[in-house]
Scaffold this active site. Structure first.
Site, PDB file in Angstrom:
ATOM      1  N   PRO A   1     -53.275  13.125  13.260  1.00  0.00           N
ATOM      2  CA  PRO A   1     -54.474  12.295  13.288  1.00  0.00           C
ATOM      3  C   PRO A   1     -54.223  10.795  13.374  1.00  0.00           C
ATOM      4  O   PRO A   1     -55.171  10.021  13.447  1.00  0.00           O
ATOM      5  CB  PRO A   1     -55.161  12.645  11.969  1.00  0.00           C
TER       6      PRO A   1
ATOM      7  N   ASP B   1     -53.264  10.855  25.072  1.00  0.00           N
ATOM      8  CA  ASP B   1     -54.682  10.673  24.795  1.00  0.00           C
ATOM      9  C   ASP B   1     -54.945   9.388  24.025  1.00  0.00           C
ATOM     10  O   ASP B   1     -54.030   8.776  23.462  1.00  0.00           O
ATOM     11  CB  ASP B   1     -55.214  11.859  23.982  1.00  0.00           C
TER      12      ASP B   1
ATOM     13  N   LYS C   1     -59.941  10.300  26.661  1.00  0.00           N
ATOM     14  CA  LYS C   1     -61.334  10.692  26.878  1.00  0.00           C
ATOM     15  C   LYS C   1     -62.200  10.134  25.758  1.00  0.00           C
ATOM     16  O   LYS C   1     -61.806  10.107  24.607  1.00  0.00           O
ATOM     17  CB  LYS C   1     -61.484  12.210  26.877  1.00  0.00           C
TER      18      LYS C   1
ATOM     19  N   GLY D   1     -53.678  13.824  20.195  1.00  0.00           N
ATOM     20  CA  GLY D   1     -54.008  13.644  18.795  1.00  0.00           C
ATOM     21  C   GLY D   1     -54.290  14.982  18.139  1.00  0.00           C
ATOM     22  O   GLY D   1     -54.770  15.920  18.782  1.00  0.00           O
ATOM     23  N   GLY D   2     -53.965  15.097  16.852  1.00  0.00           N
ATOM     24  CA  GLY D   2     -54.224  16.343  16.138  1.00  0.00           C
ATOM     25  C   GLY D   2     -53.303  17.457  16.578  1.00  0.00           C
ATOM     26  O   GLY D   2     -52.092  17.282  16.729  1.00  0.00           O
ATOM     27  N   ASP D   3     -53.882  18.630  16.815  1.00  0.00           N
ATOM     28  CA  ASP D   3     -53.140  19.808  17.259  1.00  0.00           C
ATOM     29  C   ASP D   3     -53.613  20.175  18.666  1.00  0.00           C
ATOM     30  O   ASP D   3     -54.819  20.168  18.936  1.00  0.00           O
ATOM     31  CB  ASP D   3     -53.404  20.982  16.303  1.00  0.00           C
TER      32      ASP D   3
ATOM     33  N   THR E   1     -53.959  18.943  12.275  1.00  0.00           N
ATOM     34  CA  THR E   1     -55.300  18.668  12.788  1.00  0.00           C
ATOM     35  C   THR E   1     -56.086  17.790  11.826  1.00  0.00           C
ATOM     36  O   THR E   1     -55.852  17.784  10.618  1.00  0.00           O
ATOM     37  CB  THR E   1     -56.049  19.986  13.058  1.00  0.00           C
ATOM     38  N   ALA E   2     -57.039  17.029  12.366  1.00  0.00           N
ATOM     39  CA  ALA E   2     -57.771  16.041  11.577  1.00  0.00           C
ATOM     40  C   ALA E   2     -58.488  16.655  10.388  1.00  0.00           C
ATOM     41  O   ALA E   2     -58.571  16.043   9.317  1.00  0.00           O
ATOM     42  CB  ALA E   2     -58.777  15.320  12.471  1.00  0.00           C
TER      43      ALA E   2
ATOM     44  N   MET F   1     -65.985  15.212  16.358  1.00  0.00           N
ATOM     45  CA  MET F   1     -66.705  14.558  17.459  1.00  0.00           C
ATOM     46  C   MET F   1     -68.217  14.757  17.351  1.00  0.00           C
ATOM     47  O   MET F   1     -68.896  15.036  18.334  1.00  0.00           O
ATOM     48  CB  MET F   1     -66.198  15.099  18.812  1.00  0.00           C
TER      49      MET F   1
ATOM     50  N   GLY G   1     -59.531   8.518  10.137  1.00  0.00           N
ATOM     51  CA  GLY G   1     -58.774   9.028   8.999  1.00  0.00           C
ATOM     52  C   GLY G   1     -57.277   8.930   9.166  1.00  0.00           C
ATOM     53  O   GLY G   1     -56.742   9.090  10.262  1.00  0.00           O
TER      54      GLY G   1
END
Length: 265
Positions: free
Chosen positions: A24, A47, A69, A100-102, A130-131, A183, A212
């Site tokens: 994250p 990203d 995006k 970002g994240g997974d 993941t976030a 999102m 975060g």
């Protein structure tokens, strides 16, 4: 006693793609495996939520291609990203797809891996934090907690092209279920209304976590009923994670810093 040996792992070869989860934002949350692939990349397709600290780990001669995006604003369409991965791999490069994240949690990693494989390109899949789990932990919100929440659901808050957020709302009515929306800031009015209509208590605790795990992290406490007003009054923008459930209030009586550090009140 066994000792970790990265050389026992499948090597990153030219002509391959590595889908790597960057987590994250906090570079301390990178896995050792992610670091290994990042530091070998020859082409990095990345990203917008990949932090500058993580980008700084790439080799100096790595060719970096930004394909970030935003909602309703895609710098490079998904089809274009898929083609970039294959084109650079076919040129013999070690291609890093940095997300970002997974990559397999709302990251379209499955689509990209399938496209590469269908074009004869081998893929490494490197999970990231993941976030939903990282950001909540950093602000003292356990996703599950005995006798408070026995399940947790991750949901994308993006609306469809028709502007509708089409979800099985009736399955989200259990008060012992934590709900995390990725999102979802622009969909807050619909989320609040539909969850209340499905039977969630309007006073259910809620939290909005902006950026975060990063130095800009901010946390806004609210309730299901006042979620929309909180977004408006605080001018909350993406990227923001929305958490709804009684777990939000578990650590209300302790002091919390912005780096996942709890201290007694």
């Amino acid at each position: 006693m066994s000792v970790y040996n990265p050389h026992n792992k499948q090597p990153f070869l030219g002509g391959e793609v590595a889908l790597v989860g960057a987590g994250p934002g906090d570079p301390d949350l990178l896995t050792i495996q992610a670091y290994r692939f990042i530091t070998q990349a020859e082409v990095a397709i990345y990203d917008r939520l990949v932090s500058k600290e993580i980008m700084a780990l790439l080799p100096e001669d790595c060719d970096c291609i930004y394909v970030g995006k935003k909602q309703a604003e895609h710098r490079v369409p998904q089809d274009g990203i898929n083609r970039l991965l294959v084109e650079h791999a076919q040129a013999g490069k070690k291609v890093l797809r940095l997300k970002g994240g997974d990559p397999f949690v709302f990251g379209r990693g499955g689509e990209e891996a399938l496209y590469a494989l269908n074009h004869g390109i081998a893929c490494h899949i490197v999970p990231g934090m993941t976030a939903a789990s990282a950001c909540t932990s950093y602000v003292g919100i356990p996703l599950t907690h005995r006798q408070t929440a026995q399940s947790c659901t991750f949901i994308t808050g993006h609306v469809k092209d028709c502007g509708e957020l089409d979800l099985p709302w009736h399955t989200l009515s259990d008060s012992k279920q934590t709900i995390v929306f990725y999102m979802g800031v622009k969909s807050v009015p619909v989320i609040s209304q539909q969850l209340a209509k499905a039977g969630r208590d309007k006073n259910t605790p809620a939290a909005l976590i902006y950026k975060g795990t990063t130095p800009e992290q901010r946390v806004f406490r609210s309730t299901l009923q006042s979620l929309e007003a909180t977004v408006i009054n605080e001018n909350i923008k993406p990227p923001t994670l929305i958490v709804i459930g009684d777990v939000v209030g578990i650590f209300d009586d302790v002091m919390l810093s912005n780096i996942g550090y709890l201290t007694p009140a």
